[in-house]
Design a protein around this motif. Structure first.
Motif, PDB file in Angstrom:
ATOM      1  N   ILE A 242       0.785  -0.824  -0.056  1.00 13.68           N
ATOM      2  CA  ILE A 242      -0.102   0.031   0.321  1.00 13.68           C
ATOM      3  C   ILE A 242       0.905   1.485  -0.289  1.00 13.68           C
ATOM      4  N   GLU A 243       1.997   1.379   1.051  1.00 13.69           N
ATOM      5  CA  GLU A 243       2.983   2.866   0.916  1.00 13.69           C
ATOM      6  C   GLU A 243       3.735   2.153  -0.421  1.00 13.69           C
ATOM      7  N   ILE A 244       3.400   1.524  -1.095  1.00 14.57           N
ATOM      8  CA  ILE A 244       4.638   1.627  -2.555  1.00 14.57           C
ATOM      9  C   ILE A 244       3.731   2.212  -3.576  1.00 14.57           C
ATOM     10  N   PHE A 245       2.636   1.830  -3.315  1.00 11.69           N
ATOM     11  CA  PHE A 245       1.603   1.867  -4.004  1.00 11.69           C
ATOM     12  C   PHE A 245       1.891   3.896  -4.430  1.00 11.69           C
ATOM     13  N   ILE A 246       0.709   4.201  -3.043  1.00 16.42           N
ATOM     14  CA  ILE A 246       0.640   5.923  -2.078  1.00 16.42           C
ATOM     15  C   ILE A 246       2.202   6.943  -2.657  1.00 16.42           C
ATOM     16  N   TYR A 247       3.097   5.953  -2.582  1.00 14.64           N
ATOM     17  CA  TYR A 247       4.085   6.729  -2.345  1.00 14.64           C
ATOM     18  C   TYR A 247       4.674   7.804  -3.653  1.00 14.64           C
ATOM     19  N   THR A 248       4.389   6.188  -4.663  1.00 10.51           N
ATOM     20  CA  THR A 248       5.445   5.925  -6.100  1.00 10.51           C
ATOM     21  C   THR A 248       4.197   7.118  -6.825  1.00 10.51           C
ATOM     22  N   LEU A 249       3.039   6.597  -7.099  1.00 12.61           N
ATOM     23  CA  LEU A 249       1.732   7.257  -7.262  1.00 12.61           C
ATOM     24  C   LEU A 249       1.746   9.107  -6.994  1.00 12.61           C
ATOM     25  N   THR A 250       1.849   8.994  -6.070  1.00  5.91           N
ATOM     26  CA  THR A 250       1.495  10.422  -5.682  1.00  5.91           C
ATOM     27  C   THR A 250       2.664  11.305  -5.523  1.00  5.91           C
ATOM     28  N   GLY A 251       4.069  10.901  -5.594  1.00  3.60           N
ATOM     29  CA  GLY A 251       5.742  11.675  -5.945  1.00  3.60           C
ATOM     30  C   GLY A 251       5.105  11.883  -7.891  1.00  3.60           C
ATOM     31  N   ALA A 252       4.565  10.370  -8.222  1.00 10.25           N
ATOM     32  CA  ALA A 252       5.376  10.813  -9.398  1.00 10.25           C
ATOM     33  C   ALA A 252       3.759  11.517 -10.136  1.00 10.25           C
ATOM     34  N   LEU A 253       2.570  11.984  -9.874  1.00 13.67           N
ATOM     35  CA  LEU A 253       1.602  12.666 -10.522  1.00 13.67           C
ATOM     36  C   LEU A 253       1.737  13.602 -10.021  1.00 13.67           C
ATOM     37  N   VAL A 254       1.955  14.072  -8.693  1.00 12.86           N
ATOM     38  CA  VAL A 254       2.227  15.454  -8.275  1.00 12.86           C
ATOM     39  C   VAL A 254       2.981  16.164  -9.015  1.00 12.86           C
ATOM     40  N   TYR A 255       4.338  15.751  -8.943  1.00 13.87           N
ATOM     41  CA  TYR A 255       5.245  15.760  -9.582  1.00 13.87           C
ATOM     42  C   TYR A 255       5.178  16.558 -11.081  1.00 13.87           C
ATOM     43  N   ALA A 256       4.469  15.454 -12.066  1.00 12.40           N
ATOM     44  CA  ALA A 256       4.351  15.420 -13.421  1.00 12.40           C
ATOM     45  C   ALA A 256       3.126  16.793 -13.678  1.00 12.40           C
ATOM     46  N   PHE A 257       2.607  17.422 -12.712  1.00 16.86           N
ATOM     47  CA  PHE A 257       1.604  18.065 -12.577  1.00 16.86           C
ATOM     48  C   PHE A 257       1.557  19.751 -12.190  1.00 16.86           C
ATOM     49  N   VAL A 258       2.824  19.808 -11.829  1.00 13.40           N
ATOM     50  CA  VAL A 258       3.253  20.550 -10.690  1.00 13.40           C
ATOM     51  C   VAL A 258       4.805  20.801 -10.650  1.00 13.40           C
ATOM     52  N   GLY A 259       5.437  20.240 -11.594  1.00 12.16           N
ATOM     53  CA  GLY A 259       7.163  20.282 -11.444  1.00 12.16           C
ATOM     54  C   GLY A 259       8.158  20.783 -10.106  1.00 12.16           C
ATOM     55  N   GLN A 260       8.865  21.541 -10.402  1.00 12.77           N
ATOM     56  CA  GLN A 260       9.896  21.538  -9.395  1.00 12.77           C
ATOM     57  C   GLN A 260       9.435  22.571  -8.977  1.00 12.77           C
ATOM     58  N   ASN A 261       8.135  23.797  -8.870  1.00 17.32           N
ATOM     59  CA  ASN A 261       7.793  24.362  -7.317  1.00 17.32           C
ATOM     60  C   ASN A 261       6.707  24.150  -6.475  1.00 17.32           C
ATOM     61  N   VAL A 262       7.179  22.449  -6.764  1.00 17.62           N
ATOM     62  CA  VAL A 262       5.812  21.737  -6.486  1.00 17.62           C
ATOM     63  C   VAL A 262       5.703  22.252  -4.364  1.00 17.62           C
ATOM     64  N   GLY A 263       4.714  22.194  -4.087  1.00 24.73           N
ATOM     65  CA  GLY A 263       4.804  22.648  -2.095  1.00 24.73           C
ATOM     66  C   GLY A 263       4.989  21.053  -1.688  1.00 24.73           C
ATOM     67  N   SER A 264       5.279  21.604  -0.135  1.00 28.28           N
ATOM     68  CA  SER A 264       5.914  21.237   0.599  1.00 28.28           C
ATOM     69  C   SER A 264       4.813  21.037   2.222  1.00 28.28           C
ATOM     70  N   PRO A 265       3.822  20.221   2.587  1.00 30.55           N
ATOM     71  CA  PRO A 265       3.305  19.447   1.208  1.00 30.55           C
ATOM     72  C   PRO A 265       2.536  20.007   0.579  1.00 30.55           C
ATOM     73  N   ALA A 266       2.415  19.093  -0.778  1.00 31.85           N
ATOM     74  CA  ALA A 266       2.003  18.753  -1.975  1.00 31.85           C
ATOM     75  C   ALA A 266       0.542  19.775  -2.131  1.00 31.85           C
ATOM     76  N   LEU A 267       0.212  19.408  -0.761  1.00 29.16           N
ATOM     77  CA  LEU A 267      -1.839  20.257  -1.281  1.00 29.16           C
ATOM     78  C   LEU A 267      -1.125  21.870  -1.208  1.00 29.16           C
ATOM     79  N   LEU A 268       0.039  21.854  -1.222  1.00 32.00           N
ATOM     80  CA  LEU A 268       0.272  23.653  -0.812  1.00 32.00           C
ATOM     81  C   LEU A 268      -0.107  24.048  -1.979  1.00 32.00           C
ATOM     82  N   SER A 269       0.323  23.189  -3.216  1.00 29.00           N
ATOM     83  CA  SER A 269       0.322  23.514  -4.891  1.00 29.00           C
ATOM     84  C   SER A 269      -0.859  23.539  -5.420  1.00 29.00           C
ATOM     85  N   ALA A 270      -2.712  23.283  -4.750  1.00 31.37           N
ATOM     86  CA  ALA A 270      -3.378  22.957  -5.280  1.00 31.37           C
ATOM     87  C   ALA A 270      -4.498  24.147  -5.323  1.00 31.37           C
TER      88      ALA A 270
END
Length: 497
Positions: free
Chosen positions: A306-334
């Motif tokens: 479950i962790e591998i699936f959630i972390y990999t999918l979240t990291g890859a998709l949000v990074y692909a949608f936001v790019g280098q300026n993604v916030g931490s936590p990523a919901l700040l970029s929404a």
């Protein structure tokens, strides 16, 4: 010399225990099998051949037997599904939304490799931790296991590390709760300490269930909360990227680290992923309440995948949608409105995942201080009073430390590098070599393969210990130089935004 339990095999899911005189600081697994000395003589919870009892009691006066037996049964109701839920609560929190920022530093390809690779390593080390628990049923917490290989010094060292790390995690979640409330309300005029106290009280209340079986009920809410927050973030950032000029093709993400990325920056990003998989730290504590400890394998595989699936999918998709300026936590970029909604949805996971750390460390203290007392089982008014006082002290200390240290998150990163390197990597590797390995390391192809694997895990732990500590210290220095730290016990809500 002391008597410690051992088992011949775990392959059948039905360990056959024997007791023999062994050195207190470890076991020479290459030596001939010791003479069977008969079953343990505990008056309660005698270790049965089906592995259904996991927390043998010390010898106790006869008049206390009935009370302690009833209390012991109360703390042996955890099944593998509830164990999975408890591990999810302890492991998957709002920090999972910091993974996209790690991808932004490492690049898409290394980020995916790290998420999958480190996840598989964490599953294996957690399996080793479970093997130790099955072979040594008297181990109730991590420090008890370290005592077997390092003696009394190891027990006390691991105990301090265990308690300090979990108390700091409680403080971290109190701080995250403050940030969440400020972002949700959007009122920067209210003193931030008000939200801090509110967060502390919520953490205290949620930590009150004394058994992990009872706490598991909150875990289902926690899991729904974090999945919902992640989905909101992914969908919102995806829509934003699609509607932006140039669409998804215009997003500035990269397959590899950006030119000029320093070692300190890259390893600091890697530690975010490493710490996201640090669920082994509480595993002994959780397994001590299982009614069938042999089922732990189902739990760690379920959690790990479950962790591998959630972390990999979240990291890859949000990074692909936001790019280098993604916030931490990523919901700040929404976006402002969506991020406020996501913070609101994430409130349960912030407080439930934080409170379980207080519950675990308080159980550890209760088990050590009240080993032979009914107070340990929180059955009557006196037991509840002690439990409430202990939870309150742990939560308040965590909150005070988090508010008093202006670079608390960086400090938590430093502590994590120092401690998680042991809990997740080098101690499980040492457990295998000293407690699990049967025969010499080169006696068979299986032993050779596992020896190489555990040697690699040991090296990973030492690298995290050294490089992670260096990266965390550099992070603290960078924050101070850039004046990015807030003041202790500040009322300024802006400094948390």
């Amino acid at each position: 010399m002391q008597e410690v339990p051992h088992a011949n095999s775990l392959t059948t899911g039905n360990p056959q225990p024997y007791y023999a005189t062994q050195p207190a600081n470890g076991v020479d697994s290459s030596a001939p099998a010791p003479h069977y000395a008969g079953p343990p003589t505990y008056p309660l919870d005698d270790l049965s051949s089906d592995g259904k009892k996991s927390d043998p009691e010390l010898a106790i006066p006869a008049e206390k037997t009935s009370t302690l037996q009833e209390g012991s049964e109360k703390f042996h109701r955890l099944g593998w599904k509830q164990l999975t839920v408890c591990l999810i609560v302890e492991a998957i929190a709002l920090g999972s939304l910091s993974i996209p920022s790690a991808f932004a530093t490492l690049g898409m390809v290394p980020g995916v490799i790290m998420c999958v690779g480190l996840g598989l390593v964490a599953i294996y080390t957690s399996y080793v931790v479970g093997q130790v628990k099955m072979r040594y049923p008297h181990v109730s917490h991590y420090s008890d296991a370290v005592e077997i290989i390092w003696g009394r010094f190891g027990k006390e060292l691991a105990g301090v590390m265990f308690a300090l790390f979990l108390i700091l995690l409680v403080g971290s979640h109190a701080l995250t709760g403050t940030i969440a409330f400020i972002n949700i309300i959007g009122d920067y005029g209210t003193c931030a300490l008000v939200w801090g106290v509110v967060s502390m009280i919520i953490l205290l209340i949620l930590a009150l269930p004394p058994t992990f079986h009872d706490f598991a009920i909150l875990g289902y809410i926690d899991f729904i909360s974090i999945i919902s927050a992640i989905l909101i973030t992914i969908i919102a950032t995806g829509i934003q990227a699609h509607n932006a000029p140039g669409g998804l093709n215009a997003v500035n993400w990269s397959a590899w680290p950006a030119p000029g990325t320093s070692f300190y920056e890259a390893f600091l990003a890697t530690t975010n992923i490493i710490f996201a998989y640090s669920f082994a730290v509480c595993q002994f504590s959780f397994m001590s309440e299982m009614h069938t400890p042999t089922d732990y394998v189902k739990s760690i595989w379920a959690l790990g995948l479950i962790e591998i699936f959630i972390y990999t999918l979240t990291g890859a998709l949000v990074y692909a949608f936001v790019g280098q300026n993604v916030g931490s936590p990523a919901l700040l970029s929404a976006g402002d409105i969506v991020s406020r909604i996501a913070f609101g949805v994430a409130l349960p996971v912030i407080f439930i995942s934080g409170s379980i750390n207080g519950t675990v460390v308080s159980r550890y203290i209760m088990d050590r201080v009240f080993t032979e007392s009914p107070i340990r089982y929180v059955k009557d008014a006196k037991g509840w009073a002690v439990w409430f006082l202990l939870i309150s002290i742990v939560t308040i200390i965590g909150w005070i430390i988090a508010e008093a240290i202006p670079f608390f998150n960086a400090l938590l990163g430093l502590i994590s590098s120092l401690f998680i390197s042991g809990f997740t990597f080098y101690w499980p590797a040492l457990f295998w070599f000293q407690l699990i390995k049967e025969g010499k390391w080169n006696i068979s192809a299986r032993n050779i393969a596992l020896s190489v694997l555990n040697s690699c895990v040991l090296v990973i732990g030492l690298v995290v210990l050294g490089a992670g500590t260096y990266a965390s210290v550099e992070d603290i220095i960078t924050q101070y130089n850039s004046r990015a730290v807030r003041s202790p016990f500040t009322c300024s809500a802006v400094s948390y935004a």
